[in-house]
Scaffold this motif. Sequence first.
Motif, short mmCIF file in Angstrom:
data_model
loop_
_atom_site.label_atom_id
_atom_site.label_comp_id
_atom_site.label_asym_id
_atom_site.label_seq_id
_atom_site.Cartn_x
_atom_site.Cartn_y
_atom_site.Cartn_z
N ASP A 117 11.55 79.76 24.78
CA ASP A 117 11.01 78.38 25.34
C ASP A 117 11.42 77.39 24.50
OD1 ASP A 117 9.19 76.36 26.02
OD2 ASP A 117 7.14 77.32 25.27
N LEU A 118 11.83 76.14 24.88
CA LEU A 118 12.37 75.13 24.30
C LEU A 118 11.38 74.18 23.99
CD1 LEU A 118 15.86 74.79 26.13
CD2 LEU A 118 15.22 76.01 23.89
N SER A 119 10.17 74.14 24.67
CA SER A 119 9.22 72.99 24.56
C SER A 119 8.94 72.34 23.08
CB SER A 119 7.82 73.37 25.13
OG SER A 119 8.03 74.23 26.30
N ASN A 120 8.86 73.34 22.13
CA ASN A 120 8.36 72.83 20.56
C ASN A 120 9.57 72.06 20.12
OD1 ASN A 120 5.86 73.64 20.59
ND2 ASN A 120 6.37 75.57 19.99
N LYS A 136 9.97 68.04 18.99
CA LYS A 136 10.26 67.81 17.59
C LYS A 136 11.76 66.81 17.74
CE LYS A 136 12.19 70.55 14.68
NZ LYS A 136 12.30 71.95 14.38
N ASP A 137 12.34 67.17 18.64
CA ASP A 137 13.69 66.38 18.84
C ASP A 137 13.58 65.69 20.11
OD1 ASP A 137 14.76 66.78 16.27
OD2 ASP A 137 15.32 68.68 17.36
N PRO A 138 12.71 64.76 20.38
CA PRO A 138 12.37 64.19 21.91
C PRO A 138 13.83 63.44 22.33
CG PRO A 138 11.14 63.04 20.28
CD PRO A 138 11.91 64.11 19.63
N GLU A 139 14.54 63.12 21.39
CA GLU A 139 15.65 62.19 22.10
C GLU A 139 16.69 62.97 22.76
OE1 GLU A 139 15.36 63.11 18.79
OE2 GLU A 139 17.12 63.99 17.95
N MET A 174 22.58 73.12 20.39
CA MET A 174 22.08 72.55 21.70
C MET A 174 22.08 71.25 21.65
SD MET A 174 21.28 74.73 24.48
CE MET A 174 19.69 74.43 25.10
N LYS A 175 21.36 70.64 20.43
CA LYS A 175 21.13 69.52 20.15
C LYS A 175 22.50 68.37 20.08
CE LYS A 175 19.07 67.51 16.55
NZ LYS A 175 18.22 67.84 15.30
#
Lengths: 286, 316, 438
Positions: free
Chosen positions: C112-115, C119-122, C332-333
């Motif tokens: 789950d990547l939600s958190n 944290k990194d909404p960009e 990923m970021k």
Amino acid sequence: MTTQSKKNYVHDEYGWIRKIMIYVLLILGLAFFLLPVVWMLSTALKTLPETQAFPPKWIPSFQWHNFVQVFKEVPFGRFTWNSVWYTIVTVCSTTFFSAFVAFGFARLKARGKAVLFGIVLSTMMLPPQVTMIPQYLIFNKLGLVDSYWPLIIPTIGGSAFTIFLLRQFYMGLPKELDEAVEIDGGGYFTIFFRILLPLSMPGMATAAIMEFMYRWNDLIGPLIYLSTPDKYPLALGLANFTAAFAQTPWNLLMAASIIAILPPLLLFFFAQKYFIRGIVISGTKG
Amino acid sequence: MHLDHSVETQRTVRTKKKVKRSPKAKRQERAFWLFISPWVIGFICFTGGPIIASLFLSFTSYDIVSSPIWVGLGNYIHLFSDFLVLKSLSATAFYALLAVPFTIILGLLLAILLNQKVKGQAFFRTAFYAPSIISGVSVAFLWSWLLNPDFGVVNSLLKQLFGIDGPNWFNSTNWVIPSMALMQLTAVGGTMVIFLASLQQLPKELYESAALDGAKGWAKFIHITVPLISPVILFNTIIAIIGSFQIFTQAYVITQGGPDWHSYFYVYYLFDTAFSQYRMGYASALAWVLFIIIFVLTMLSLFVSRRLVYYEYENK
Amino acid sequence: MNRMFFKTFLITVLGLVLVIAMSGCSGSTNGKGKVQLSWLVRADPHEKVWENQMIKIFEQQNPNINIKLIDVPQDQIDQKMRTMIAGKNLPDIVAPNWANGGFMSYADQLVDLSNYVKKDPEVIDGVLPSALNLWKIKGELKALPINTLGSLLFYNKDLFKKAGLPDPPTDWEDKAWTWDKMVSYAKKLTDPSKHIYGLLDNNDPSVDAEMFGSSFISDESYKKGLLLKPNVDDPAVHKAVKAHHDLIFKYKVSPSASQLSAISQLGDPFVSGKVAMTINGGWGLWGYQNIEDFKWSVAALPYVPNRQDRMYIDIMSISKDSKHPKEAWKFMKFLYSTDSLKSYIHITQGPPANQHLMNYWLDFESKKLGISKQKLKEAHEGSIKYGIEASNHMVKDWATLIQYINQPINAYYGGNKSFKDAMYETKRLLNSWTTVKK
């Protein structure tokens, strides 16, 4: 060679008709068997648009640099090297151990032999797709995945195919050979190494060639166990040539395929002289 | 030496209980186990376990991720009502029926042809063997070109030489299996080489004495060659049966099982159930049913061969 | 003789054991200090260039992280992934839609990547919501989209000119551009003497059904990602299948299923100039860029009430087997940063999921293809507006279900089966799947 000349004499009257017939058959066969190979070569020498030309062209525009391009697109040399060493190791090991086992099944009496041999044959009959994952789990437990070990280690048990093949060859050799050695006081190892192994060279060479082709072309084994592209063998590297969505570069893929079949082809060309060398079995009857 | 010694002592102990087995027989039995020990080790460590595991899994429902659930004979019962089992099995059997005899006959004839003393023998042998080496995607690509109904070489040759309109090959429900079998025929090299090797082992005196007796080509072939290489014929037959029933890649690459399931081979279905439906339990059941089919056919060949196969060295 | 043999035998065995032991040791020392991540992708010559570039830059920026790219032929990815899942060592970063199994078949294996996103909404700033929310299952975000590809009508401009036809519209709201109009164009473009077909519907029957506003499976099945109930009896499905059949047998503007597979063996028949129009996934945009013999362009699909356009989105996910999810997220970021996505556009030409980059893509792609930016924008945006994400990504076991649809209905398209038989068989097979116990 007096018998030889007599034999020739018997055949002479038909000799030349026979010769011509053989050549006609050979050339007809050649046309059939070389069709895919010629088409492969032709495609390898085309430009990409040419491979899609309609109607298809037999004579390409001879893009020899496709062969060079292949080496630029993928680490082809590396793949080839991986295939070469992996194939040599597994072929030697499989053939040697299989010969050993085959001797047991072919020439020695023992209780339960038939059942055991049945089990050997049976291992070929179950489709590998269902044993693949359990086997992967074993090597995963041993920490050996992403290496060639899962493909190499099992070869010490020989391969059912090769064991079966060599057993059939050994059974074709007259038993007087064994008896002669036994009378001379030799053991089974003597029979195996001194008599059967040299006498069954055509069989051994065949078994080795078969194993070579299997290993050289095997895609699924390396696919399952290897996860580092640097370790990929040719078969897997080649399969990676087909594009997912854009156009597959068929010309390059065919050029790569030609390079890939050259080593086994050369090997076969030189190894086939072992088949020619028929061994006069009776010569050792002594 | 050590080995011989132990045999000796054991023999003296045992002879008092069982008198029947001669020391030579025992020595031989010991040697037998020694010779087959590599296979036994390999079987225990690597191949046997997975086979037993798959047998166990065939009685379970197993999606690889969660642990298997015992379903008893459920998979095997389901198999009988599965439309695709029947479809895929009949496609496979049809293929085997074509491929096995043709592979054996063509393989043997080619071996005899290539065994003749002619100029360029090495070249001919290599050329005939060459298509057997091409693998996977490449061979599928080549054949879908060669057998293309509209512009393939084969159909244009048929048209020009015999005035026949060639069939639709891979795209026709009737021709797709024969096409696969035809494609397999150019890969007959393996079978051919094995026959070729066996021809090398034939003792020449037999032929010479037969020639003196006045035996001619065909008679010699049937009465001398065939019996002498019968162990290898048996081998090639069994291997061809196993190979034909496990055919899969060609259909996967060229036809995707079509048209209308006609090339949806049994192992193709098995592969789909295992790796695209994640029903490893059911796939294992399918595998064991195939195992039984191949096993019965092999036994049948062995049974027939008892009467026909001639071993120089027979022991049991 | 015996002794000598035993010696060699023992030495061989010992040697083997030794080498194995050594290789085992070397494996463990390898990862000292450095974190090793693996990234499983499909083998594709274009995408690979991008992937290698990304790894190179990322490793320079993060010297303590090492990334191993595992490329596997698309047809073999399922086999590879399933085996690795069984061994609990699925690579850290995977692209589930590049496996034929698709996202839904692997959703349980993904983190789950939600958190992370919180944290990194960009990372998701600017991503089309409709392209992002697809990957949310029970509130868990399981993947991030990298591109959005709709299906488009590609046409051969030269053949259109020769037939004296105007270009088909790029405006998806143009209600004059109907299915019948397309057929009438196709009739004029078809030239049997040159083996040229007017129209090739390159889609499987399930996509045809979508184009006619329906589906072979019930809406609920699609939403739940699992076949609950077939929808084969829907009149719109019947209409779609018959419309495709009519193209072949009634209007004779399309090749039959068997003819199609015969000409497709050459490659895409649009590329060889054998079809004037083709309905195909957006990858045609770069798949067709090397065509030299004629000019081509893109248009909207014809207007059909309730039509849906098959959409294909590529995604990246982090696997639950990952031992270094934090580092995996870092990568990923990096992959979803503006620079990386720009490079993705440059190399693969895929339209981005991130709207901030849309203009960049349009500029780049329109120049590359020689199509006006406005037209490309219209065609692409419409395809997304009407887009429905591919069933092979969104429905579990689609690879099997599509066989159940394809085999009988292609037999109908090939003239080997009647409409009734084909539909009956499809329905029966799909029904049988709903009762299969796994």
